[in-house]
Write a protein that holds these residues in place. Structure first.
Motif, PDB file in Angstrom:
ATOM      1  N   LEU A 128       9.817   5.263   0.417  1.00 46.74           N
ATOM      2  CA  LEU A 128       9.618   3.958  -0.203  1.00 46.74           C
ATOM      3  C   LEU A 128       8.315   3.241   0.031  1.00 46.74           C
ATOM      4  O   LEU A 128       7.784   3.555   1.283  1.00 46.74           O
ATOM      5  CB  LEU A 128      10.862   3.257   0.566  1.00 46.74           C
ATOM      6  N   LEU A 129       7.806   2.733  -0.868  1.00 47.16           N
ATOM      7  CA  LEU A 129       6.584   1.908  -0.822  1.00 47.16           C
ATOM      8  C   LEU A 129       7.016   0.475  -0.702  1.00 47.16           C
ATOM      9  O   LEU A 129       7.835   0.092  -1.628  1.00 47.16           O
ATOM     10  CB  LEU A 129       5.547   2.358  -1.882  1.00 47.16           C
ATOM     11  N   ILE A 130       6.326  -0.301  -0.045  1.00 42.52           N
ATOM     12  CA  ILE A 130       6.835  -1.804   0.224  1.00 42.52           C
ATOM     13  C   ILE A 130       5.543  -2.587   0.205  1.00 42.52           C
ATOM     14  O   ILE A 130       4.585  -2.155   0.940  1.00 42.52           O
ATOM     15  CB  ILE A 130       7.438  -2.017   1.296  1.00 42.52           C
ATOM     16  N   SER A 131       5.384  -3.637  -0.402  1.00 40.60           N
ATOM     17  CA  SER A 131       4.362  -4.739  -0.286  1.00 40.60           C
ATOM     18  C   SER A 131       4.837  -6.165  -0.643  1.00 40.60           C
ATOM     19  O   SER A 131       5.973  -6.202  -1.403  1.00 40.60           O
ATOM     20  CB  SER A 131       3.299  -4.476  -1.594  1.00 40.60           C
ATOM     21  N   GLU A 132       4.273  -6.860   0.385  1.00 43.11           N
ATOM     22  CA  GLU A 132       4.643  -8.341   0.085  1.00 43.11           C
ATOM     23  C   GLU A 132       3.699  -9.175  -1.125  1.00 43.11           C
ATOM     24  O   GLU A 132       3.794 -10.046  -1.440  1.00 43.11           O
ATOM     25  CB  GLU A 132       4.627  -9.277   1.200  1.00 43.11           C
ATOM     26  N   GLN A 133       2.668  -8.560  -1.162  1.00 41.81           N
ATOM     27  CA  GLN A 133       1.439  -8.886  -2.248  1.00 41.81           C
ATOM     28  C   GLN A 133       1.830  -8.532  -3.532  1.00 41.81           C
ATOM     29  O   GLN A 133       2.293  -7.718  -4.178  1.00 41.81           O
ATOM     30  CB  GLN A 133       0.061  -8.225  -1.656  1.00 41.81           C
ATOM     31  N   PRO A 134       1.136  -9.627  -4.491  1.00 39.98           N
ATOM     32  CA  PRO A 134       1.776  -9.632  -5.938  1.00 39.98           C
ATOM     33  C   PRO A 134       0.907  -8.273  -6.523  1.00 39.98           C
ATOM     34  O   PRO A 134       0.056  -7.874  -6.026  1.00 39.98           O
ATOM     35  CB  PRO A 134       1.378 -10.788  -6.647  1.00 39.98           C
ATOM     36  N   THR A 161      10.587   8.196   5.018  1.00 41.17           N
ATOM     37  CA  THR A 161       9.758   7.350   5.625  1.00 41.17           C
ATOM     38  C   THR A 161       8.994   6.375   4.440  1.00 41.17           C
ATOM     39  O   THR A 161       9.640   6.348   3.199  1.00 41.17           O
ATOM     40  CB  THR A 161       8.163   8.243   5.672  1.00 41.17           C
ATOM     41  N   ILE A 162       8.846   4.962   5.030  1.00 41.75           N
ATOM     42  CA  ILE A 162       8.531   3.975   4.269  1.00 41.75           C
ATOM     43  C   ILE A 162       7.036   3.491   4.610  1.00 41.75           C
ATOM     44  O   ILE A 162       6.559   3.448   6.012  1.00 41.75           O
ATOM     45  CB  ILE A 162       9.219   2.806   4.792  1.00 41.75           C
ATOM     46  N   GLY A 163       6.326   3.250   3.439  1.00 42.79           N
ATOM     47  CA  GLY A 163       4.861   2.923   3.380  1.00 42.79           C
ATOM     48  C   GLY A 163       4.765   1.452   3.172  1.00 42.79           C
ATOM     49  O   GLY A 163       5.088   1.109   2.306  1.00 42.79           O
ATOM     50  N   VAL A 164       4.079   0.748   4.243  1.00 40.01           N
ATOM     51  CA  VAL A 164       3.797  -0.693   3.892  1.00 40.01           C
ATOM     52  C   VAL A 164       2.448  -0.859   3.511  1.00 40.01           C
ATOM     53  O   VAL A 164       1.620  -0.652   4.320  1.00 40.01           O
ATOM     54  CB  VAL A 164       4.330  -1.617   5.393  1.00 40.01           C
ATOM     55  N   MET A 165       2.197  -1.443   2.414  1.00 41.10           N
ATOM     56  CA  MET A 165       1.086  -1.544   1.787  1.00 41.10           C
ATOM     57  C   MET A 165       0.365  -2.767   2.291  1.00 41.10           C
ATOM     58  O   MET A 165       1.123  -4.095   2.134  1.00 41.10           O
ATOM     59  CB  MET A 165       1.046  -1.319   0.529  1.00 41.10           C
ATOM     60  N   GLY A 166      -1.032  -3.048   2.314  1.00 40.44           N
ATOM     61  CA  GLY A 166      -1.661  -4.119   2.398  1.00 40.44           C
ATOM     62  C   GLY A 166      -2.323  -4.716   1.073  1.00 40.44           C
ATOM     63  O   GLY A 166      -2.709  -5.688   1.103  1.00 40.44           O
ATOM     64  N   THR A 167      -1.996  -3.890   0.132  1.00 38.51           N
ATOM     65  CA  THR A 167      -2.417  -4.485  -1.303  1.00 38.51           C
ATOM     66  C   THR A 167      -1.155  -4.658  -2.181  1.00 38.51           C
ATOM     67  O   THR A 167      -0.137  -4.702  -1.747  1.00 38.51           O
ATOM     68  CB  THR A 167      -3.304  -2.972  -2.021  1.00 38.51           C
ATOM     69  N   GLY A 168      -1.509  -4.841  -3.408  1.00 36.91           N
ATOM     70  CA  GLY A 168      -0.138  -5.073  -4.136  1.00 36.91           C
ATOM     71  C   GLY A 168       0.452  -3.830  -4.486  1.00 36.91           C
ATOM     72  O   GLY A 168      -0.170  -2.778  -4.101  1.00 36.91           O
ATOM     73  N   PRO A 169       1.595  -3.710  -4.934  1.00 39.00           N
ATOM     74  CA  PRO A 169       2.385  -2.510  -4.909  1.00 39.00           C
ATOM     75  C   PRO A 169       1.962  -1.347  -6.107  1.00 39.00           C
ATOM     76  O   PRO A 169       2.483  -0.333  -6.151  1.00 39.00           O
ATOM     77  CB  PRO A 169       3.715  -3.010  -5.454  1.00 39.00           C
ATOM     78  N   ASP A 170       0.990  -2.132  -6.851  1.00 36.15           N
ATOM     79  CA  ASP A 170       0.327  -1.188  -7.831  1.00 36.15           C
ATOM     80  C   ASP A 170      -1.173  -0.634  -7.422  1.00 36.15           C
ATOM     81  O   ASP A 170      -1.659  -0.035  -8.298  1.00 36.15           O
ATOM     82  CB  ASP A 170       0.409  -1.842  -9.286  1.00 36.15           C
ATOM     83  N   ARG A 171      -1.475  -1.034  -6.457  1.00 28.78           N
ATOM     84  CA  ARG A 171      -2.677  -0.536  -5.891  1.00 28.78           C
ATOM     85  C   ARG A 171      -2.811   0.265  -4.719  1.00 28.78           C
ATOM     86  O   ARG A 171      -2.218  -0.354  -3.709  1.00 28.78           O
ATOM     87  CB  ARG A 171      -3.555  -1.959  -5.528  1.00 28.78           C
ATOM     88  N   ILE A 172      -2.874   1.600  -4.799  1.00 30.35           N
ATOM     89  CA  ILE A 172      -2.763   2.249  -3.626  1.00 30.35           C
ATOM     90  C   ILE A 172      -4.301   2.453  -2.925  1.00 30.35           C
ATOM     91  O   ILE A 172      -5.251   2.767  -3.421  1.00 30.35           O
ATOM     92  CB  ILE A 172      -2.548   4.047  -3.944  1.00 30.35           C
ATOM     93  N   TYR A 195       8.188  -6.063  -2.957  1.00 27.28           N
ATOM     94  CA  TYR A 195       8.085  -5.332  -3.926  1.00 27.28           C
ATOM     95  C   TYR A 195       8.253  -3.860  -3.559  1.00 27.28           C
ATOM     96  O   TYR A 195       7.714  -3.203  -2.511  1.00 27.28           O
ATOM     97  CB  TYR A 195       6.501  -5.539  -4.589  1.00 27.28           C
ATOM     98  N   LEU A 196       9.164  -3.270  -4.237  1.00 27.70           N
ATOM     99  CA  LEU A 196       9.728  -1.831  -3.706  1.00 27.70           C
ATOM    100  C   LEU A 196       9.273  -0.782  -4.804  1.00 27.70           C
ATOM    101  O   LEU A 196       9.456  -1.071  -6.026  1.00 27.70           O
ATOM    102  CB  LEU A 196      10.978  -1.742  -3.493  1.00 27.70           C
ATOM    103  N   ARG A 197       8.895   0.458  -4.435  1.00 30.59           N
ATOM    104  CA  ARG A 197       8.861   1.563  -5.279  1.00 30.59           C
ATOM    105  C   ARG A 197       9.596   2.650  -4.490  1.00 30.59           C
ATOM    106  O   ARG A 197       8.759   2.878  -3.401  1.00 30.59           O
ATOM    107  CB  ARG A 197       7.563   1.850  -5.809  1.00 30.59           C
ATOM    108  N   GLY A 198      10.479   3.348  -4.966  1.00 33.05           N
ATOM    109  CA  GLY A 198      11.080   4.324  -4.491  1.00 33.05           C
ATOM    110  C   GLY A 198      12.658   4.272  -4.135  1.00 33.05           C
ATOM    111  O   GLY A 198      13.357   3.584  -4.661  1.00 33.05           O
TER     112      GLY A 198
END
Length: 364
Positions: free
Chosen positions: A192-198, A164-175, A100-103
């Motif tokens: 860019l923000l990236i997450s594999e979590q729904p 820069t890319i931030g890989v998130m441990g939460t869903g892409p909508d939860r900072i 899931y990408l934002r950016g």
């Protein structure tokens, strides 16, 4: 239908990334998985509950958070079958089928390097991470980290305007943590923000080690800046080594608990780093990085005054204390003070909080 099928496949309980990849390799596309017959799914070893779920309309498996995600034109999906799915990430033992990408999606095509470390660093450690990130991003590497507090946030800030890319441990909508909300918003504009979590997935301890494999998997190498012996950064470093990536560590005081992680990595074979040059010297021959990024331009300006030359050579792009610079340059602190002021006024160096000095990456 296609995007819904990908999101639905990522929602089915008990179907992990390995099974997801097996289904995609067999059927070619997520939508084709949902159109497959029950017998074909059973032949692949799926349990009855999983087969039953895959016989449903993908739209019926989506949650409200999924639908909300799909409604925004700013949100994107990078699928296993997409041409810009990161090549290095594809090679790790357990790559996610969906990001899931934002950016700025174009950053996925560039060479990446990770900087990680303690969530509670010293001021000098945070400054070092930011300076390294600024320098490495300035020469063409996209800086990757985990959007955590401390070293991660400092690395993102240092590379914010360059990439820069931030890989998130939460869903892409939860900072998470919420203190990084403003930083995350800036990153959606410039990075860019990236997450594999729904979407809708909150913070859970077990998700962060899984995030770490993506941080290392995206990158040519990982630099650890200040980390305790139980730091999650050491997990990232271990995963990087297992994935065949280069591991770097910055040493520190033997009296600091935050030096124990880097020192342990160095004992285990990580490259000791004192400057950005140490990183490029290692990455260049192994990965051809120097052919893809702009030259550092370290020698593009040389002072005419011999004492200024000595000070310039004694400095790097990572902040150093005046005492260190004076010792390297063979000057007294009084002599150094006047030279530092002159070079700062010329726009060649900069002073950081705490009285440290470093070269400006943009110095002509």
């Amino acid at each position: 239908m296609s995007e819904q099928a990908w999101l639905a496949l990522n929602r089915i309980p008990g179907i992990g990334s390995r099974t997801q990849r097996a289904l995609l390799e067999h059927f070619g596309e997520a939508s084709a998985v949902f159109q497959a017959g029950a017998s074909a799914l059973r032949d692949l070893g799926l349990r009855p509950a999983q087969v039953s779920a895959l016989q449903k309309d993908p739209a019926d498996l989506l949650l409200a958070a999924d639908r909300h995600w799909l409604q925004s034109t700013d949100n994107q999906l990078c699928r296993w079958t997409d041409h810009d799915y990161p090549a290095l990430l594809r090679r790790i033992p357990d790559p996610p089928i969906l990001l899931y990408l934002r950016g700025q999606r174009g950053l996925l095509d560039q060479a990446m390097f990770a900087i990680v470390g303690s969530r509670s660093p010293t001021p000098g450690g945070a400054m070092t991470a930011e300076a390294f990130a600024k320098t490495l991003a300035g020469i063409g590497l996209v800086i990757v980290s985990g959007l955590a507090a401390g070293i991660d946030a400092a690395a993102h800030r240092g590379a914010l305007t360059s990439g820069t890319i931030g890989v998130m441990g939460t869903g892409p909508d939860r900072i998470y943590p919420r203190n990084n909300l403003a930083l995350a918003r800036e990153m959606t504009r410039h990075g860019l923000l990236i997450s594999e979590q729904p979407p809708g997935t909150g913070s859970r301890a077990g998700l962060f080690p899984r995030r770490n494999r993506i941080i290392s998997g995206l990158c040519l190498g990982v630099l650890v800046v200040e980390a305790g012996e139980a730091s999650g950064s050491l997990i990232t470093a271990r995963l990087a080594a297992e994935q065949g990536r280069e591991v770097f560590a910055i040493p520190g005081s033997i009296h600091s608990p935050l030096s124990r992680g880097p020192h342990r990595l160095i004992r285990e074979g990580a490259k000791l780093v004192e400057s950005a040059t140490d990183i490029l010297e290692e990455l260049g021959p192994l990965h051809g990085v120097t052919a893809r990024i702009a030259p550092m331009g370290v020698a593009s300006w040389q002072p005419e005054d011999p004492r200024e030359q000595a000070v310039w050579k004694a400095m790097d792009y990572v902040p150093s204390a005046p005492e260190q610079i004076a010792a390297r340059a063979g000057l007294t602190l009084a002599e150094l003070s006047a030279i530092l002021l002159a070079m700062e006024l010329q726009g060649r160096i900069t002073a950081s909080p705490g009285g440290f000095f470093c070269r400006l990456p943009s110095a002509p």
